[in-house]
Design an enzyme around this catalytic site. Structure first.
Site, PDB file in Angstrom:
ATOM      1  N   HIS A   1       0.552  -1.163  -0.076  1.00  0.00           N
ATOM      2  CA  HIS A   1      -0.108  -0.099  -0.073  1.00  0.00           C
ATOM      3  C   HIS A   1       0.947   1.191   0.017  1.00  0.00           C
ATOM      4  O   HIS A   1       0.316   2.253  -0.265  1.00  0.00           O
ATOM      5  CB  HIS A   1      -0.967   0.055   1.250  1.00  0.00           C
ATOM      6  CG  HIS A   1      -2.118  -1.128   1.260  1.00  0.00           C
ATOM      7  ND1 HIS A   1      -2.815  -1.186  -0.006  1.00  0.00           N
ATOM      8  CD2 HIS A   1      -2.462  -2.131   2.085  1.00  0.00           C
ATOM      9  CE1 HIS A   1      -3.761  -2.356   0.369  1.00  0.00           C
ATOM     10  NE2 HIS A   1      -3.391  -2.583   1.562  1.00  0.00           N
TER      11      HIS A   1
ATOM     12  N   ASP B   1      -4.517 -12.770   3.712  1.00  0.00           N
ATOM     13  CA  ASP B   1      -5.593 -12.317   4.096  1.00  0.00           C
ATOM     14  C   ASP B   1      -6.788 -12.774   3.268  1.00  0.00           C
ATOM     15  O   ASP B   1      -8.100 -12.492   3.600  1.00  0.00           O
ATOM     16  CB  ASP B   1      -5.557 -10.731   4.410  1.00  0.00           C
ATOM     17  CG  ASP B   1      -5.137  -9.934   3.324  1.00  0.00           C
ATOM     18  OD1 ASP B   1      -4.653 -10.596   2.558  1.00  0.00           O
ATOM     19  OD2 ASP B   1      -4.677  -8.649   3.635  1.00  0.00           O
TER      20      ASP B   1
ATOM     21  N   ASP C   1      -2.685 -10.579  -2.530  1.00  0.00           N
ATOM     22  CA  ASP C   1      -3.344 -10.004  -1.218  1.00  0.00           C
ATOM     23  C   ASP C   1      -4.875  -9.587  -1.104  1.00  0.00           C
ATOM     24  O   ASP C   1      -5.204  -9.159  -2.395  1.00  0.00           O
ATOM     25  CB  ASP C   1      -2.408  -8.685  -0.774  1.00  0.00           C
ATOM     26  CG  ASP C   1      -2.825  -8.175   0.527  1.00  0.00           C
ATOM     27  OD1 ASP C   1      -2.105  -8.498   1.491  1.00  0.00           O
ATOM     28  OD2 ASP C   1      -3.818  -7.824   1.024  1.00  0.00           O
TER      29      ASP C   1
ATOM     30  N   HIS D   1      -6.399  -7.357  -0.424  1.00  0.00           N
ATOM     31  CA  HIS D   1      -6.574  -5.811  -0.685  1.00  0.00           C
ATOM     32  C   HIS D   1      -5.637  -5.356  -1.984  1.00  0.00           C
ATOM     33  O   HIS D   1      -4.490  -5.948  -2.157  1.00  0.00           O
ATOM     34  CB  HIS D   1      -6.043  -4.990   0.376  1.00  0.00           C
ATOM     35  CG  HIS D   1      -6.843  -5.364   1.778  1.00  0.00           C
ATOM     36  ND1 HIS D   1      -6.478  -6.089   2.614  1.00  0.00           N
ATOM     37  CD2 HIS D   1      -8.017  -4.794   2.125  1.00  0.00           C
ATOM     38  CE1 HIS D   1      -7.053  -6.420   3.500  1.00  0.00           C
ATOM     39  NE2 HIS D   1      -8.209  -5.550   3.572  1.00  0.00           N
TER      40      HIS D   1
END
Length: 552
Positions: free
Chosen positions: A277, A404, A313, A315
């Site tokens: 991120h 995740d 991931d 996200h």
């Protein structure tokens, strides 16, 4: 870069702080901390004082009280003050969820409150208290770290990066994530044992500036002078965080060099804080420096002309996409929950394909819902990831391996299993002679991330995983629709997708027609509902039963 620095204070061993949006769920029986100006109502304080001063022994042992002639009140009905029984809430070490104190197993994930997951990883039983004894029978060849072609990067100093404040609910990105994975690998005899360790070093500012602005690097380094600080409401730093971030990036850089130059075949970076991120000039989403981006550019400096980054991931890696969206020498492919931009961080739609000459070199597979599992991911790999990656023909592969999306993760809420992660690793292993670096990103259920990471490392070691996943995966309806949308957009840049897209589209249309026919049958042939309450109820049961059997 604005660092929201909180007031430094050395008083008190515990601090409580609630950021905007945080939900305070007490995990301690102490309702108020020392020094709290709102510690308790005056009445409660008085009662507590009476309870301390007038104990059973005081009343029946103090002559002054027993022989007081002025006290004419009858105290025959007096009872000693009894403190109410309190059950101290506890937070699950596996998933961080708060549980009532009288429960032994987490009501969310079922983990025992005193399980041995931090000592033995996922190999410890989730149902029983840790006894300190565990027997593991591992089946593998006789490779050792001296002859291993797989390297692992890890340094205990990265465990010092943690949220300084003691909050009622633990931060999901916590040191226990690395502890659980390391414990799993050690218990299984994988690392140390079968993998080659890499010495850690702190990456230099000059290397970081290949990816980030000087202002961003300075902002992260400044946190080492502060007791604690926040870049965003969920992205914390303490006085050790900057060094942990430099160690993580340094390990990824050195692993990339070792792998590309052929000193080792592949590697796994067991690092934190995560990175995907972190953008050119900002830290967010628990990430400080972009480890995958650093590794990609270091590999190119070592001679790699084309680098593939696959980000699984849950996200979207908005930072990685921002860094490379104009770069045709780095292909970024991300599979993530998106839900029309309503899932964090909101970026990564299928039509985000790159800019300014880099169109087609950002490939986003945005799932429209949660619960996505092995079959959807493998299907996307077969029809999007591998065809595009093969056409790109990379010299080096990096996996931004957030776990995740794994089954049981409290943030991702998807259903990928260790078998699914190992299959995806296998599928990417055939590219560029197996020169692959896997970098840990997210993943917040300790049992899920430790079992998934171990499964991936075993594939890197050359083991063939035993699983029952079909070779030709059948996706969910939502998964198939997402893959078709992505292929429709990306085949403008990757023509090899066109044939597969036409075939899948025909299958999709045939499935829709079949579903409509079945629905029409049920609507057209229907027995009057009121029959089942009248004289014709037997006829109703007979006819409705036959129609149900025919429609199947």
């Amino acid at each position: 870069m604005v660092v929201e620095t909180l007031e430094r204070s050395c008083e008190g061993s515990k601090r409580r702080h609630v950021n905007g949006g945080d939900v305070a769920v007490p995990c301690s029986g102490d309702e108020f901390s020392n020094g709290d100006i709102n510690a308790a109502p005056v009445v409660s304080a008085k009662r507590a004082r009476v309870s301390r001063e007038m104990t059973f022994q005081d009343i029946y042992g103090a002559d002054a009280l027993l022989n007081d002639d002025d006290d004419e009140e009858d105290d025959c009905d007096w009872e000693p003050v009894q403190a109410p029984v309190e059950f101290v809430n506890w937070c699950c070490v596996n998933c961080t969820m708060s549980n009532p104190g009288d429960m032994v197993h987490c009501y969310i994930c079922g983990e025992h409150k005193e399980s041995g997951i931090l000592r033995h990883g996922y190999l410890a039983s989730p149902f029983f208290k840790d006894t300190g004894l565990i027997e593991v029978e591992e089946k593998y060849g006789g490779s050792s770290s001296a002859t291993s072609s797989t390297a692992v990067g890890f340094d205990e100093r990265m465990l010092l990066h943690s949220e300084f404040e003691v909050k009622p609910h633990p931060h999901p990105e916590r040191p226990d994530r690395l502890r659980a994975i390391a414990a799993s690998l050690a218990t299984a005899g994988v690392f140390p044992g079968r993998c080659l360790p890499i010495n850690a070093r702190e990456i230099t500012k000059q290397e970081l500036q290949m990816v980030h602005t000087s202002e961003h690097v300075d902002a992260v380094n400044t946190t080492s002078q502060l007791l604690y600080s926040y870049f965003t409401s969920d992205t914390y730093a303490n006085e050790y965080s900057a060094r942990a971030a430099r160690l993580a990036a340094g390990l990824c850089a050195d692993l990339a060099t070792e792998i590309f130059t052929g000193r080792v075949k592949n590697g796994f970076a067991l690092v934190r804080p995560p990175g995907h991120h972190a953008g050119i000039r900002h830290a967010m989403g628990f990430c400080l420096h972009n480890n995958a981006a650093v590794a990609a550019l270091v590999a190119q400096a070592a001679g790699a002309k084309k680098v593939l980054i696959v980000d699984w991931d849950v996200h979207h890696g908005n930072g990685t996409q921002e860094i490379f969206e104009q770069n045709k020498s780095v292909l970024y492919i991300s599979l993530h929950r998106h839900e029309g931009g309503h899932f964090y961080p909101g970026t990564g739609a299928a039509d985000e394909v790159g800019t300014n000459g880099g169109e087609g070199y950002c490939v986003n597979v945005p799932w429209s819902c949660g619960g996505v599992g092995d079959k959807d991911y493998i299907f996307a790999f077969q029809h999007v990831v591998l065809p595009i990656a093969s056409a790109f023909s990379p010299d080096f592969v990096i996996i931004s391996a957030g776990f995740d999306a794994a089954r049981g993760d409290p943030l991702g809420c998807c259903d990928v299993t260790p078998a699914g992660y190992s299959r995806m690793t296998q599928m990417l292993g055939d590219l560029c002679g197996g020169k692959m670096l896997v970098i840990l990103e997210g993943g917040y259920n300790l049992r899920s991330i430790s079992s998934s990471a171990t499964a991936v490392i075993k594939v890197l070691l050359g083991e063939i995983p035993e699983n029952n996943l079909p070779i030709a995966a059948t996706p969910s309806r939502e998964g198939l629709q997402t893959v078709l949308d992505v292929m429709n957009i990306q085949m403008k840049f990757w023509p090899s997708l066109a044939i597969s897209y036409s075939k899948l589209l025909s299958e999709w249309e045939a499935r829709l027609i079949e579903n409509k026919k079945n629905q029409m049958k049920r609507k057209l042939v229907r027995v009057p509902t009121w029959w089942k309450w009248g004289r014709k109820k037997l006829l109703y049961k007979f006819l409705s039963g036959r129609m149900i059997s025919r429609s199947k």
